[in-house]
Design a protein around this motif. Structure first.
Motif, PDB file in Angstrom:
ATOM      1  N   ALA A   1       0.833  -1.207   0.000  1.00  0.00           N
ATOM      2  CA  ALA A   1       0.000   0.000   0.000  1.00  0.00           C
ATOM      3  C   ALA A   1       0.864   1.253   0.000  1.00  0.00           C
ATOM      4  N   HIS A   2       1.944   1.232   0.778  1.00  0.00           N
ATOM      5  CA  HIS A   2       2.834   2.389   0.805  1.00  0.00           C
ATOM      6  C   HIS A   2       3.479   2.611  -0.558  1.00  0.00           C
ATOM      7  N   GLN A   3       3.934   1.532  -1.187  1.00  0.00           N
ATOM      8  CA  GLN A   3       4.599   1.676  -2.486  1.00  0.00           C
ATOM      9  C   GLN A   3       3.630   2.210  -3.533  1.00  0.00           C
ATOM     10  N   ARG A   4       2.413   1.700  -3.510  1.00  0.00           N
ATOM     11  CA  ARG A   4       1.410   2.172  -4.470  1.00  0.00           C
ATOM     12  C   ARG A   4       1.076   3.636  -4.206  1.00  0.00           C
ATOM     13  N   SER A   5       1.054   4.016  -2.945  1.00  0.00           N
ATOM     14  CA  SER A   5       0.778   5.403  -2.584  1.00  0.00           C
ATOM     15  C   SER A   5       1.873   6.320  -3.114  1.00  0.00           C
ATOM     16  N   VAL A   6       3.122   5.893  -2.981  1.00  0.00           N
ATOM     17  CA  VAL A   6       4.255   6.692  -3.473  1.00  0.00           C
ATOM     18  C   VAL A   6       4.161   6.871  -4.984  1.00  0.00           C
ATOM     19  N   ASP A   7       3.768   5.829  -5.685  1.00  0.00           N
ATOM     20  CA  ASP A   7       3.695   5.879  -7.145  1.00  0.00           C
ATOM     21  C   ASP A   7       2.609   6.844  -7.633  1.00  0.00           C
ATOM     22  N   LEU A   8       1.571   7.025  -6.819  1.00  0.00           N
ATOM     23  CA  LEU A   8       0.426   7.830  -7.263  1.00  0.00           C
ATOM     24  C   LEU A   8       0.561   9.319  -6.959  1.00  0.00           C
ATOM     25  N   ILE A   9       1.355   9.663  -5.961  1.00  0.00           N
ATOM     26  CA  ILE A   9       1.334  11.050  -5.482  1.00  0.00           C
ATOM     27  C   ILE A   9       2.362  11.908  -6.211  1.00  0.00           C
ATOM     28  N   PRO A  10       1.970  13.054  -6.751  1.00  0.00           N
ATOM     29  CA  PRO A  10       2.947  13.943  -7.406  1.00  0.00           C
ATOM     30  C   PRO A  10       3.755  14.719  -6.369  1.00  0.00           C
TER      31      PRO A  10
END
Length: 963
Positions: free
Chosen positions: A335-344
């Protein structure tokens, strides 16, 4: 007509046909035609509408261009101009929400503010325009974190509520929006009043909403968020229980296909997680994860999903910490990795994401012991602390966490001191000049002690110079701010007199506003609250102007460090020649003294390995219980009466006989002597008893934290054949900070002879306080002595002097003797006061006066240097306040004093001063030798008494502050 039908039907062909028709109309409209601006604005509005459906940037870009042209072609005198400016502002903010370009939101605010200023009061469309302005300011704040945006947003939304009839169907939504803005400010600034406003407004919005109304779920969710935010600050269980109840109902009432459903689930999950942090109940964390997982499943891939994933990851890590489940750990990391990928980069949620990853890494480190997890944790805390987004309050938390982890796990890291530096910088920001004095102290209560931790870390790294800077920059912040506002500007005036005048003017306004601005309360009317917010905005503007003026001054060659905290090297240039300043720092891990001596280029570090924070706290507690149980709360003998000096007594368990037989005060003074004072004297070479008071050196004690409540000036052994004490070696004074003394040395000036003299008053019968007849005898003695020595003295007693009279005489006499009751207000120290027969004289009023020739203040009242435990490093007592008001030296008391001893000490004190005036028989008054005079007076009293506990408690409370 086509656009109106599209607004209802959402039939895309309608808006496309509408835009086509409007473009054709523009083609047929000649340049310069009076209808051209209106047709341009209409086309822009239709393009706005289509953009909101399609997200096509070309539509909103064209909309802005047409609205700009419409504004440009509209004469200033045209009544349509405000609405065209408003349309332009709406288009700009729509594009900002899509692209994040701050220039768009800034231009939108300018256009809407200009439109607002053009609309006459009472115009029916003003509320709509103000609503648009409020929304624009809110979204701008999400990127800038500029407090002035929130202040303006609150002001705009308050005025919308005021202009809207109470029975208007839009009223609940308006109250909800206003409450949300107060909640945002509460989360940024931490003022409980803002939280009260948020909860009250949003509860009212819910009350006005009937069951079954489509807006009820949103309003319930908003109340839940406000309650949850309050819990996050206060940790009071009732708030989070109420938040969960409201949010559960909001989720239940929201259709599953509603676009708001995932957001309400995530809010509910966050509240469950917050309650889990308190209860550790497995059901709370399971409910949190279930709600957040469902929210993630229902949300599209965008930056909002990034925030949701971050919250889910936090909850999963909390459960992993409790259960050790490998699947929870894996899911949290994913979840953290996916969050990092999505946030500008630069997104408003970036700070929270970095902080959450750091927290998760530390949990994993505690489970695995893998140093890579610790390294990632520390790195992420550093990134969060230096992130472009995030409030100063939240950044303070992560910077402090970063520093503390380095200190615990990497004690030799070169990053420890920069991390503490950053944390202390945020402490200064959260207690900024834009807040009232009371507001600053409220914020500082929850973050006290960081400067002491930083200093202890610096001492561990053999950097006493940095320890000194940490303590000077991170303690007594409010008094330091006041000192900056009162700094002489003579040097700057030579270079730029206009700039100096502007700084002086803003300084006076800030000082007045900080101490006089009222606080909102529940019984205030809306119009009163609006007026208060207007004052708040003015205060904020003053603080911003102050910062801008400082930057201007610092751009002048030679003024680069103008009103910046002084480095250690500068402090060492202006030290008193008559003795050292001893800073004593006590922390969980160690205790250190830092000695500053005139002519020595470096601070002298003296470790105190035999003393500890636990000992300091124990001594403080024992002393407090002893004073309460032994009847030393009052100035006179009737210990059953409660004075105005402190609130009504709470029942306190008295010291048991075994502890009393152990003679608590002797034990405290002996411990301070053996573990603190004697080692310092030995290190400094104070090993020979001087033969008389005249040749005793001075020592200025600057204690921190729990040490601030302990009588270092009386440390010693008072029983047995080997009795000795600090009184045998030096004359003691106290100072809240080193700067307070170094500034006196640097800016030493002679007292104007026209005001040199002593004003004194006794107040034996102040209303609401017990009678203290001994004050009259005390002042009788001083007055007779002064007249007999040919001194300029004035005496006014009881009802013969009002508060304003007293203040006037303080301006006309360099020194003052106040024999009265005093009242300390720890929550708002500027409201601490001296009680007179006709009213009272508070510190705020004294500070606003012109006391440029103030010399000595003798505060013959109870507990005038007691301080407040929750603000131990802010010196919130009358003695420090009188120093801040301009007095160079202050005689005060650590606890209550008796009438007869007070008379004896005062008489001996003034007799010493006037008999050691070097034969100068003019009518002036000089308090230069006041520390020696108090030392002499106390010794006189001490030698008249025995060394019993009650005798020690009689003379020990007298203390000297200042130069």
């Amino acid at each position: 007509m086509l656009r109106s039908r599209f607004d209802r039907s959402r039939n895309f062909s309608d808006i496309t046909e509408a835009i086509s028709a409007q473009r054709r109309a523009l083609e047929l409209t000649p340049s310069g035609h009076f209808l051209l601006p209106g047709r341009l604005s209409d086309l822009g509005n239709s393009l706005n509408a289509r953009f909101q459906s399609t997200g096509d940037l070309s539509d909103i870009t064209e909309a802005i261009a047409t609205q700009e042209k419409a504004v440009k072609l509209t004469p200033d005198s045209d009544s349509s101009l405000p609405w065209r400016l408003s349309n332009l502002g709406i288009a700009l903010i729509l594009r900002f929400e899509r692209t994040g370009d701050l220039s768009d939101s800034s231009r939108a605010i300018s256009a809407l503010e200009l439109a607002r200023d053009m609309i006459p009061v009472g115009h029916p469309n003003l509320p709509s325009l103000l609503s648009n302005l409020g929304r624009t300011l809110e979204v701008h704040f999400d990127r800038t974190w500029d407090p002035s945006d929130l202040a303006k947003c609150i002001s705009a939304r308050q005025k919308v509520v005021e202009l809207t009839p109470e029975d208007d169907e839009e009223m609940p939504s308006l109250l909800l929006d206003l409450g949300a803005t107060f909640r945002r400010r509460f989360e940024q600034v931490g003022n409980p009043t803002d939280s009260d406003e948020a909860i009250t407004l949003q509860l009212k919005a819910v009350e006005l909403t009937p069951e079954g109304h489509a807006g009820l779920p949103h309003r319930l969710d908003a109340v839940g968020n406000a309650l949850s935010a309050r819990f996050d600050m206060t940790r009071e269980r009732s708030y989070i229980d109420a938040a969960i109840s409201k949010q559960q109902k909001a989720v239940k009432l929201t259709p599953r296909n509603d676009p708001s459903f995932p957001g309400r689930l995530i809010n509910l999950g966050t509240s469950f997680m917050r309650r889990f942090e308190m209860t550790k109940s497995p059901s709370d964390i399971d409910n949190a994860i279930a709600a957040q997982t469902k929210a993630v499943e229902l949300s599209p891939n965008d930056p909002v999903l990034s925030t949701m994933l971050g919250n889910l990851a936090v909850s999963l890590m909390c459960r992993f910490e409790q259960t050790g489940s490998a699947s929870d750990l894996a899911a949290a990391e994913a979840a953290h990795q996916r969050s990092v990928d999505l946030i500008p980069d630069g997104h408003g949620s970036q700070f929270a994401l970095l902080r959450n990853i750091a927290n998760a890494s530390y949990i994993r480190f505690n489970k695995s012991g893998d140093s890579r997890d610790l390294e990632k944790c520390i790195s992420q805390y550093e990134s969060a602390a230096t992130c472009r987004v995030g409030t100063p309050y939240l950044k303070l938390k992560v910077a402090a966490r970063w520093a503390r982890l380095l200190r615990r796990h990497c004690p030799h890291s070169p990053q420890i001191l920069p991390a503490f530096d950053m944390a202390l910088g945020f402490v200064a920001l959260i207690a900024g000049l834009e807040q009232t004095v009371k507001g600053r102290y409220t914020r500082l209560q929850s973050d006290s002690g960081i400067a002491l931790e930083a200093a202890a870390a610096a001492c561990s790294l053999d950097r006493p110079d940095k320890a000194l800077e940490f303590l000077e920059h991170g303690r007594c912040l409010v008094w330091s701010q006041l000192n900056n506002l009162r700094t002489p500007l003579d040097e700057l005036r030579i270079v730029d007199s206009s700039l100096a005048d502007r700084i002086a003017d803003i300084s006076k306004q800030l000082e007045y506003t900080g101490s006089s601005r009222a606080t909102a309360h529940i019984s205030m009317s809306l119009s009163e609250r609006i007026a208060l917010e207007d004052e708040s905005q003015s205060h904020l503007k003053l603080a911003q102007q102050w910062d801008d003026l400082l930057q201007t001054a610092r751009a002048i060659p030679g003024f680069e460090n103008f009103l910046k905290p002084s480095p250690s090297s500068t402090l060492l240039h202006h030290l008193p020649a008559s003795g050292p300043i001893i800073v004593i720092n006590v922390d969980e891990g160690r205790c250190d003294a830092i000695a500053l001596l005139s002519g020595v280029d470096e601070p002298f570090h003296i470790p105190l390995p035999n003393f500890s924070l636990n000992k300091a706290k124990k001594y403080r507690t024992d002393l407090k219980i002893l004073l309460r149980s032994g009847g030393f709360r009052l100035r006179e003998k009737e210990a059953s009466t409660v004075l105005a000096d402190e609130p009504a007594a709470r029942p306190i368990k008295p010291l048991n006989r075994a502890r009393r037989d152990g003679d608590v005060i002797h034990g405290i003074l002996r411990g301070l002597w053996n573990d603190v004072v004697k080692p310092i004297l030995d290190a400094l070479g104070f090993s020979v008893h001087p033969t008389s008071t005249e040749v005793l050196p001075r020592i200025w004690w600057c204690p921190t934290g729990a040490m601030s409540f302990l009588p270092l000036h009386a440390a010693g052994i008072y029983t047995g054949s080997k009795s000795e004490s600090i009184l045998d070696y030096a004359v003691s004074s106290y100072t809240p900070t080193v700067t307070a003394i170094s500034n006196r040395v640097k800016n030493h000036r002679a007292i104007d002879k026209s005001v040199s003299g002593l004003f004194m008053t006794s107040q034996p019968n102040a209303p609401g306080a017990t009678s203290i007849p001994g004050t009259t005898k005390e002042v009788d003695s001083i007055h007779s002595m002064g007249r007999g020595n040919g001194k300029r003295v004035l005496r006014l007693d009881g009802g013969d002097v009002t508060a304003s009279d007293c203040l006037k005489h303080m301006e006309n006499y360099s020194s003052v003797h106040l024999a009265c009751h005093a009242s300390q207000d720890a929550a708002d120290p500027l409201q601490s006061r001296f009680l007179l027969h006709n009213g009272s004289l508070d510190l705020a009023t004294i500070l606003q006066s012109n006391l440029k020739n103030a010399d000595l203040a003798f505060l013959s009242a109870c507990q005038t240097s007691t301080g407040e435990e929750k603000l131990s490093d802010e010196a919130v007592h009358l003695a420090a306040g009188m120093l801040a008001a301009g007095y160079r030296r202050v005689v005060a008391t650590m606890w209550s004093i008796g009438d007869q001893p007070a008379q004896e000490v005062a008489s001996s004190f003034y007799n010493y001063l006037w008999s050691h005036s070097d034969g100068n028989r003019d009518d002036g008054f000089d308090g230069t030798r006041s520390a020696y005079a108090l030392h002499h007076a106390v010794q006189q009293l001490r030698h008249r008494l025995d060394n019993s506990e009650s005798s020690l408690l009689t003379w020990v409370p007298y203390v000297h502050f200042g130069y």
